[in-house]
Design a protein around this motif. Sequence first.
Motif, PDB file in Angstrom:
ATOM      1  N   LYS A 211       0.855  -1.179   0.000  1.00 52.12           N
ATOM      2  CA  LYS A 211       0.000   0.000   0.000  1.00 52.12           C
ATOM      3  C   LYS A 211       0.884   1.220   0.000  1.00 52.12           C
ATOM      4  O   LYS A 211       1.888   1.243   0.691  1.00 52.12           O
ATOM      5  CB  LYS A 211      -0.918  -0.008   1.213  1.00 52.12           C
ATOM      6  N   PRO A 212       0.589   2.216  -0.745  1.00 54.01           N
ATOM      7  CA  PRO A 212      -0.623   2.448  -1.528  1.00 54.01           C
ATOM      8  C   PRO A 212      -0.574   1.830  -2.926  1.00 54.01           C
ATOM      9  O   PRO A 212      -1.605   1.733  -3.581  1.00 54.01           O
ATOM     10  CB  PRO A 212      -0.689   3.964  -1.621  1.00 54.01           C
ATOM     11  N   VAL A 213       0.604   1.431  -3.410  1.00 51.74           N
ATOM     12  CA  VAL A 213       0.699   0.900  -4.770  1.00 51.74           C
ATOM     13  C   VAL A 213       1.396  -0.450  -4.719  1.00 51.74           C
ATOM     14  O   VAL A 213       2.420  -0.610  -4.056  1.00 51.74           O
ATOM     15  CB  VAL A 213       1.507   1.863  -5.676  1.00 51.74           C
ATOM     16  N   ARG A 214       0.830  -1.440  -5.435  1.00 51.34           N
ATOM     17  CA  ARG A 214       1.465  -2.751  -5.472  1.00 51.34           C
ATOM     18  C   ARG A 214       2.760  -2.690  -6.280  1.00 51.34           C
ATOM     19  O   ARG A 214       2.948  -1.820  -7.123  1.00 51.34           O
ATOM     20  CB  ARG A 214       0.517  -3.795  -6.046  1.00 51.34           C
ATOM     21  N   ARG A 215       3.638  -3.633  -6.021  1.00 48.74           N
ATOM     22  CA  ARG A 215       4.931  -3.693  -6.695  1.00 48.74           C
ATOM     23  C   ARG A 215       4.968  -4.947  -7.560  1.00 48.74           C
ATOM     24  O   ARG A 215       4.621  -6.027  -7.096  1.00 48.74           O
ATOM     25  CB  ARG A 215       6.024  -3.743  -5.638  1.00 48.74           C
ATOM     26  N   ARG A 216       5.365  -4.821  -8.805  1.00 48.38           N
ATOM     27  CA  ARG A 216       5.406  -5.944  -9.738  1.00 48.38           C
ATOM     28  C   ARG A 216       6.842  -6.163 -10.207  1.00 48.38           C
ATOM     29  O   ARG A 216       7.474  -5.261 -10.742  1.00 48.38           O
ATOM     30  CB  ARG A 216       4.491  -5.670 -10.926  1.00 48.38           C
ATOM     31  N   LEU A 217       7.362  -7.388  -9.981  1.00 46.16           N
ATOM     32  CA  LEU A 217       8.709  -7.753 -10.409  1.00 46.16           C
ATOM     33  C   LEU A 217       8.588  -8.618 -11.655  1.00 46.16           C
ATOM     34  O   LEU A 217       7.880  -9.615 -11.653  1.00 46.16           O
ATOM     35  CB  LEU A 217       9.425  -8.528  -9.298  1.00 46.16           C
ATOM     36  N   LYS A 218       9.273  -8.231 -12.712  1.00 47.30           N
ATOM     37  CA  LYS A 218       9.169  -8.950 -13.982  1.00 47.30           C
ATOM     38  C   LYS A 218      10.493  -9.582 -14.366  1.00 47.30           C
ATOM     39  O   LYS A 218      11.561  -9.124 -13.956  1.00 47.30           O
ATOM     40  CB  LYS A 218       8.716  -8.000 -15.092  1.00 47.30           C
ATOM     41  N   ASN A 219      10.410 -10.629 -15.187  1.00 41.40           N
ATOM     42  CA  ASN A 219      11.571 -11.329 -15.736  1.00 41.40           C
ATOM     43  C   ASN A 219      12.544 -11.800 -14.659  1.00 41.40           C
ATOM     44  O   ASN A 219      13.746 -11.622 -14.767  1.00 41.40           O
ATOM     45  CB  ASN A 219      12.298 -10.462 -16.761  1.00 41.40           C
ATOM     46  N   LEU A 220      11.993 -12.393 -13.604  1.00 47.64           N
ATOM     47  CA  LEU A 220      12.838 -12.924 -12.543  1.00 47.64           C
ATOM     48  C   LEU A 220      13.589 -14.157 -13.041  1.00 47.64           C
ATOM     49  O   LEU A 220      13.028 -14.977 -13.769  1.00 47.64           O
ATOM     50  CB  LEU A 220      11.975 -13.330 -11.343  1.00 47.64           C
ATOM     51  N   PRO A 221      14.849 -14.299 -12.665  1.00 48.86           N
ATOM     52  CA  PRO A 221      15.584 -15.497 -13.067  1.00 48.86           C
ATOM     53  C   PRO A 221      15.040 -16.722 -12.334  1.00 48.86           C
ATOM     54  O   PRO A 221      14.479 -16.616 -11.247  1.00 48.86           O
ATOM     55  CB  PRO A 221      17.023 -15.193 -12.636  1.00 48.86           C
ATOM     56  N   SER A 222      15.213 -17.887 -12.931  1.00 53.52           N
ATOM     57  CA  SER A 222      14.783 -19.127 -12.291  1.00 53.52           C
ATOM     58  C   SER A 222      15.605 -19.372 -11.040  1.00 53.52           C
ATOM     59  O   SER A 222      16.827 -19.237 -11.059  1.00 53.52           O
ATOM     60  CB  SER A 222      14.975 -20.307 -13.244  1.00 53.52           C
ATOM     61  N   PHE A 223      14.947 -19.707  -9.933  1.00 54.14           N
ATOM     62  CA  PHE A 223      15.677 -19.997  -8.705  1.00 54.14           C
ATOM     63  C   PHE A 223      15.292 -21.348  -8.122  1.00 54.14           C
ATOM     64  O   PHE A 223      15.743 -21.715  -7.053  1.00 54.14           O
ATOM     65  CB  PHE A 223      15.476 -18.885  -7.670  1.00 54.14           C
ATOM     66  N   VAL A 224      14.484 -22.120  -8.845  1.00 59.07           N
ATOM     67  CA  VAL A 224      14.105 -23.465  -8.416  1.00 59.07           C
ATOM     68  C   VAL A 224      14.732 -24.467  -9.361  1.00 59.07           C
ATOM     69  O   VAL A 224      14.615 -24.345 -10.575  1.00 59.07           O
ATOM     70  CB  VAL A 224      12.560 -23.626  -8.422  1.00 59.07           C
ATOM     71  N   VAL A 225      15.430 -25.446  -8.796  1.00 57.89           N
ATOM     72  CA  VAL A 225      16.047 -26.500  -9.589  1.00 57.89           C
ATOM     73  C   VAL A 225      15.429 -27.827  -9.160  1.00 57.89           C
ATOM     74  O   VAL A 225      15.493 -28.188  -7.988  1.00 57.89           O
ATOM     75  CB  VAL A 225      17.579 -26.548  -9.378  1.00 57.89           C
ATOM     76  N   THR A 226      14.817 -28.538 -10.092  1.00 61.04           N
ATOM     77  CA  THR A 226      14.206 -29.826  -9.781  1.00 61.04           C
ATOM     78  C   THR A 226      15.280 -30.897  -9.805  1.00 61.04           C
ATOM     79  O   THR A 226      15.952 -31.091 -10.810  1.00 61.04           O
ATOM     80  CB  THR A 226      13.104 -30.154 -10.806  1.00 61.04           C
ATOM     81  N   ARG A 227      15.426 -31.609  -8.716  1.00 57.58           N
ATOM     82  CA  ARG A 227      16.432 -32.662  -8.597  1.00 57.58           C
ATOM     83  C   ARG A 227      15.800 -34.052  -8.630  1.00 57.58           C
ATOM     84  O   ARG A 227      16.500 -35.035  -8.684  1.00 57.58           O
ATOM     85  CB  ARG A 227      17.202 -32.514  -7.289  1.00 57.58           C
ATOM     86  N   GLY A 228      14.521 -34.145  -8.541  1.00 57.36           N
ATOM     87  CA  GLY A 228      13.851 -35.445  -8.525  1.00 57.36           C
ATOM     88  C   GLY A 228      12.384 -35.241  -8.223  1.00 57.36           C
ATOM     89  O   GLY A 228      11.896 -34.123  -8.151  1.00 57.36           O
ATOM     90  N   GLY A 229      11.696 -36.330  -8.033  1.00 60.19           N
ATOM     91  CA  GLY A 229      10.277 -36.235  -7.734  1.00 60.19           C
ATOM     92  C   GLY A 229       9.852 -37.408  -6.872  1.00 60.19           C
ATOM     93  O   GLY A 229      10.555 -38.408  -6.757  1.00 60.19           O
TER      94      GLY A 229
END
Length: 53
Positions: free
Chosen positions: A16-34
């Motif tokens: 508030k009073p204005v929302r903040r928008r972050l664009k083009n964020l780098p990938s920070f999640v790496v999938t190692r398995g499931g």
Amino acid sequence: MAGHHGGTGTVTIPEKPVRRRLKNLPSFVVTRGGEYCFVPGLRALRWIAELED
């Protein structure tokens, strides 16, 4: 929030009073398995509980 998006993700932070928008964020999640996990339903749990040794 979590997941692979190829660096094209957008996150909105509600401020508030204005929302903040972050664009083009780098990938920070790496999938190692499931893993697939399950829990039997209540009917199956009752059946298991009633089994005799």
